[in-house]
Design a protein around this motif. Structure first.
Motif, PDB file in Angstrom:
ATOM      1  N   PRO A   1     -46.536  21.154 -21.372  1.00 12.83           N
ATOM      2  CA  PRO A   1     -46.529  19.691 -21.303  1.00 12.83           C
ATOM      3  C   PRO A   1     -46.580  18.981 -22.647  1.00 12.83           C
ATOM      4  O   PRO A   1     -46.737  17.757 -22.675  1.00 12.83           O
ATOM      5  CB  PRO A   1     -47.805  19.392 -20.492  1.00 12.83           C
ATOM      6  CG  PRO A   1     -48.720  20.507 -20.813  1.00 12.83           C
ATOM      7  CD  PRO A   1     -47.856  21.714 -21.064  1.00 12.83           C
ATOM      8  N   ARG A   2     -46.435  19.704 -23.759  1.00  7.69           N
ATOM      9  CA  ARG A   2     -46.605  19.080 -25.067  1.00  7.69           C
ATOM     10  C   ARG A   2     -45.440  18.165 -25.459  1.00  7.69           C
ATOM     11  O   ARG A   2     -45.599  17.278 -26.283  1.00  7.69           O
ATOM     12  CB  ARG A   2     -46.812  20.154 -26.129  1.00  7.69           C
ATOM     13  CG  ARG A   2     -48.103  20.940 -25.976  1.00  7.69           C
ATOM     14  CD  ARG A   2     -49.319  20.073 -26.252  1.00  7.69           C
ATOM     15  NE  ARG A   2     -50.545  20.850 -26.092  1.00  7.69           N
ATOM     16  CZ  ARG A   2     -51.320  20.809 -25.023  1.00  7.69           C
ATOM     17  NH1 ARG A   2     -50.997  20.024 -24.001  1.00  7.69           N
ATOM     18  NH2 ARG A   2     -52.416  21.542 -24.956  1.00  7.69           N
ATOM     19  N   TRP A   3     -44.255  18.419 -24.909  1.00  4.11           N
ATOM     20  CA  TRP A   3     -43.115  17.528 -25.115  1.00  4.11           C
ATOM     21  C   TRP A   3     -42.608  17.143 -23.728  1.00  4.11           C
ATOM     22  O   TRP A   3     -41.667  17.727 -23.221  1.00  4.11           O
ATOM     23  CB  TRP A   3     -42.024  18.219 -25.943  1.00  4.11           C
ATOM     24  CG  TRP A   3     -40.807  17.375 -26.181  1.00  4.11           C
ATOM     25  CD1 TRP A   3     -40.717  16.017 -26.255  1.00  4.11           C
ATOM     26  CD2 TRP A   3     -39.468  17.870 -26.359  1.00  4.11           C
ATOM     27  NE1 TRP A   3     -39.425  15.619 -26.466  1.00  4.11           N
ATOM     28  CE2 TRP A   3     -38.643  16.728 -26.537  1.00  4.11           C
ATOM     29  CE3 TRP A   3     -38.901  19.139 -26.392  1.00  4.11           C
ATOM     30  CZ2 TRP A   3     -37.267  16.847 -26.745  1.00  4.11           C
ATOM     31  CZ3 TRP A   3     -37.544  19.257 -26.586  1.00  4.11           C
ATOM     32  CH2 TRP A   3     -36.736  18.120 -26.777  1.00  4.11           C
ATOM     33  N   PRO A   4     -43.258  16.168 -23.105  1.00  2.00           N
ATOM     34  CA  PRO A   4     -42.974  15.882 -21.696  1.00  2.00           C
ATOM     35  C   PRO A   4     -41.556  15.416 -21.432  1.00  2.00           C
ATOM     36  O   PRO A   4     -40.984  15.733 -20.381  1.00  2.00           O
ATOM     37  CB  PRO A   4     -43.999  14.805 -21.329  1.00  2.00           C
ATOM     38  CG  PRO A   4     -44.435  14.210 -22.629  1.00  2.00           C
ATOM     39  CD  PRO A   4     -44.352  15.321 -23.630  1.00  2.00           C
TER      40      PRO A   4
ATOM     41  N   ALA B   1     -39.334  17.468 -18.774  1.00  2.00           N
ATOM     42  CA  ALA B   1     -38.830  16.827 -17.557  1.00  2.00           C
ATOM     43  C   ALA B   1     -37.321  16.975 -17.444  1.00  2.00           C
ATOM     44  O   ALA B   1     -36.795  17.309 -16.371  1.00  2.00           O
ATOM     45  CB  ALA B   1     -39.223  15.346 -17.543  1.00  2.00           C
ATOM     46  N   ARG B   2     -36.608  16.736 -18.539  1.00  2.00           N
ATOM     47  CA  ARG B   2     -35.147  16.827 -18.505  1.00  2.00           C
ATOM     48  C   ARG B   2     -34.697  18.249 -18.158  1.00  2.00           C
ATOM     49  O   ARG B   2     -33.802  18.450 -17.316  1.00  2.00           O
ATOM     50  CB  ARG B   2     -34.582  16.410 -19.868  1.00  2.00           C
ATOM     51  CG  ARG B   2     -33.058  16.440 -19.986  1.00  2.00           C
ATOM     52  CD  ARG B   2     -32.397  15.302 -19.233  1.00  2.00           C
ATOM     53  NE  ARG B   2     -32.759  14.016 -19.798  1.00  2.00           N
ATOM     54  CZ  ARG B   2     -32.135  13.420 -20.833  1.00  2.00           C
ATOM     55  NH1 ARG B   2     -31.114  14.017 -21.418  1.00  2.00           N
ATOM     56  NH2 ARG B   2     -32.531  12.241 -21.257  1.00  2.00           N
ATOM     57  N   ALA B   3     -35.311  19.239 -18.804  1.00  2.00           N
ATOM     58  CA  ALA B   3     -34.890  20.621 -18.583  1.00  2.00           C
ATOM     59  C   ALA B   3     -35.322  21.135 -17.204  1.00  2.00           C
ATOM     60  O   ALA B   3     -34.579  21.879 -16.555  1.00  2.00           O
ATOM     61  CB  ALA B   3     -35.447  21.511 -19.683  1.00  2.00           C
TER      62      ALA B   3
ATOM     63  N   ASP C   1     -46.558  13.986 -13.333  1.00  2.00           N
ATOM     64  CA  ASP C   1     -45.106  13.832 -13.372  1.00  2.00           C
ATOM     65  C   ASP C   1     -44.390  15.179 -13.439  1.00  2.00           C
ATOM     66  O   ASP C   1     -43.372  15.383 -12.765  1.00  2.00           O
ATOM     67  CB  ASP C   1     -44.703  12.989 -14.590  1.00  2.00           C
ATOM     68  CG  ASP C   1     -43.200  12.866 -14.725  1.00  2.00           C
ATOM     69  OD1 ASP C   1     -42.563  12.279 -13.824  1.00  2.00           O
ATOM     70  OD2 ASP C   1     -42.642  13.371 -15.723  1.00  2.00           O
ATOM     71  N   LEU C   2     -44.928  16.126 -14.218  1.00  2.00           N
ATOM     72  CA  LEU C   2     -44.210  17.369 -14.474  1.00  2.00           C
ATOM     73  C   LEU C   2     -44.396  18.426 -13.393  1.00  2.00           C
ATOM     74  O   LEU C   2     -43.452  19.153 -13.063  1.00  2.00           O
ATOM     75  CB  LEU C   2     -44.634  17.946 -15.829  1.00  2.00           C
ATOM     76  CG  LEU C   2     -44.241  17.125 -17.067  1.00  2.00           C
ATOM     77  CD1 LEU C   2     -44.856  17.748 -18.316  1.00  2.00           C
ATOM     78  CD2 LEU C   2     -42.725  17.038 -17.211  1.00  2.00           C
ATOM     79  N   ILE C   3     -45.603  18.537 -12.854  1.00  5.10           N
ATOM     80  CA  ILE C   3     -45.891  19.618 -11.902  1.00  5.10           C
ATOM     81  C   ILE C   3     -44.934  19.606 -10.706  1.00  5.10           C
ATOM     82  O   ILE C   3     -44.418  20.665 -10.311  1.00  5.10           O
ATOM     83  CB  ILE C   3     -47.356  19.550 -11.440  1.00  5.10           C
ATOM     84  CG1 ILE C   3     -48.306  19.817 -12.613  1.00  5.10           C
ATOM     85  CG2 ILE C   3     -47.617  20.525 -10.299  1.00  5.10           C
ATOM     86  CD1 ILE C   3     -48.110  21.130 -13.320  1.00  5.10           C
ATOM     87  N   PRO C   4     -44.639  18.453 -10.085  1.00  2.00           N
ATOM     88  CA  PRO C   4     -43.722  18.475  -8.929  1.00  2.00           C
ATOM     89  C   PRO C   4     -42.302  18.925  -9.266  1.00  2.00           C
ATOM     90  O   PRO C   4     -41.539  19.277  -8.361  1.00  2.00           O
ATOM     91  CB  PRO C   4     -43.728  17.013  -8.442  1.00  2.00           C
ATOM     92  CG  PRO C   4     -44.991  16.431  -8.975  1.00  2.00           C
ATOM     93  CD  PRO C   4     -45.192  17.103 -10.296  1.00  2.00           C
TER      94      PRO C   4
END
Length: 293
Positions: A135-138, A142-144, A169-172
């Motif tokens: 998660p350090r570069w959200p 997210a895009r990838a 935001d990222l986990i789902p």
């Protein structure tokens, strides 16, 4: 092939007798300089365990940036697609490690590295067998993650301690969410660990897990919501730095190899345990020997 995206850090590691509270002045008994960072350590794990790994990360054009990428490349990681930001400062960390392997980390996350993910060569995911991020570069994660999911590529996220809003935001977006204990607390404040994992499953993950050191890894899946525990291997830890990262890299490689979840958890636990024991990322032969034992 596994693609890893996220943090890469120049680690300054000091071996100390005690991690004391300030004010103090203390002597280190050992020192090393090397590549670190969540996804960067994971990428080395993939390479050392016999997988092909491409790493996407951001460094500055300062004294730390190019040598950091060279150090990763020397360990078998493809860094040819990393972004070197002009007039930027590369992330660095001071890592204090005591005689029993516990550590305290002071991190500087860099400056002017840029947040836009437009430079990412996402087409490389089309032929990947797995994708891992932290998660350090959200924005990049997210895009990838979205691109990989659209292409049916298995995705793994390192649910490390971060802002709750970022994890929500990222986990789902990920298929497999593997948390640290602080990361799971950030994701599901006030919830019991198993309830936090069920929250991730309800959000769209296929597998959710939390690594707990000597207590082993607690995990469950969307198909079987009953919690299971993969025991930790009994090793004498000398340096726990990067052990969780190597666990994530090994798990992502296991997904690329189409191992089952239970098998992948045990494989990753062995790799992480050896990293904690030796302070270095193990080879595939070392992991397989521990698994046979």
């Amino acid at each position: 092939m596994v693609v890893c995206l996220g943090s890469v850090v120049m680690d300054h590691t000091f071996l100390v007798q005690d991690i004391v509270q300030p004010p103090s002045k203390n002597r280190a008994t050992g020192y090393s300089l090397g590549a670190g960072g969540l996804a960067a350590n994971a990428s080395v794990g993939v390479a050392r365990l016999g997988g092909r790994c491409i790493f996407w990360g951001r460094v500055g054009d300062d004294l730390n940036g190019p040598p950091l990428l060279e150090a990763l490349g020397a360990q078998g990681v493809d860094v040819s697609h990393c972004h070197v930001a002009s007039q930027a400062r590369t992330p660095v960390s001071a890592v204090l490690v005591d005689p029993v392997g516990e550590r305290s980390i002071y991190s500087y996350r860099g400056d002017n590295l840029g947040t836009e993910p437009d430079w990412l060569p996402l087409h490389l995911l089309d032929t990947a067998q797995a994708f891992l991020c932290d998660p350090r570069w959200p924005e990049g994660s997210a895009r990838a993650l979205d691109h990989a999911r659209q292409r049916g590529v298995p995705t793994v996220i390192d649910g490390e301690k971060s802002e709750t809003r970022l994890l929500l935001d990222l986990i789902p977006r990920a298929d497999h969410a593997i948390f640290s204990q602080p990361g799971l607390t950030n994701y599901a404040p006030g919830a019991r660990p198993v309830d936090g994992l069920r929250k991730a499953i309800a959000a769209g993950c296929r597998t959710a897990a939390v690594t707990r050191g000597e207590k082993g890894t607690l995990w469950l899946t969307a198909e079987d919501p009953e919690p299971r525990v993969t025991p930790a291997f009994r090793v004498q830890a000398t340096n726990t730095t990067g052990a969780g990262d190597v666990f994530h890299g090994a798990y992502a490689l296991a997904m690329a190899e189409r191992q089952g979840v239970a098998e992948a958890m045990r494989f990753a636990s062995a790799a992480g345990g050896l990293r904690a024991r030796d302070g270095a990322t193990p080879t595939r032969a070392m992991v397989e020997e521990l698994l046979r034992g």
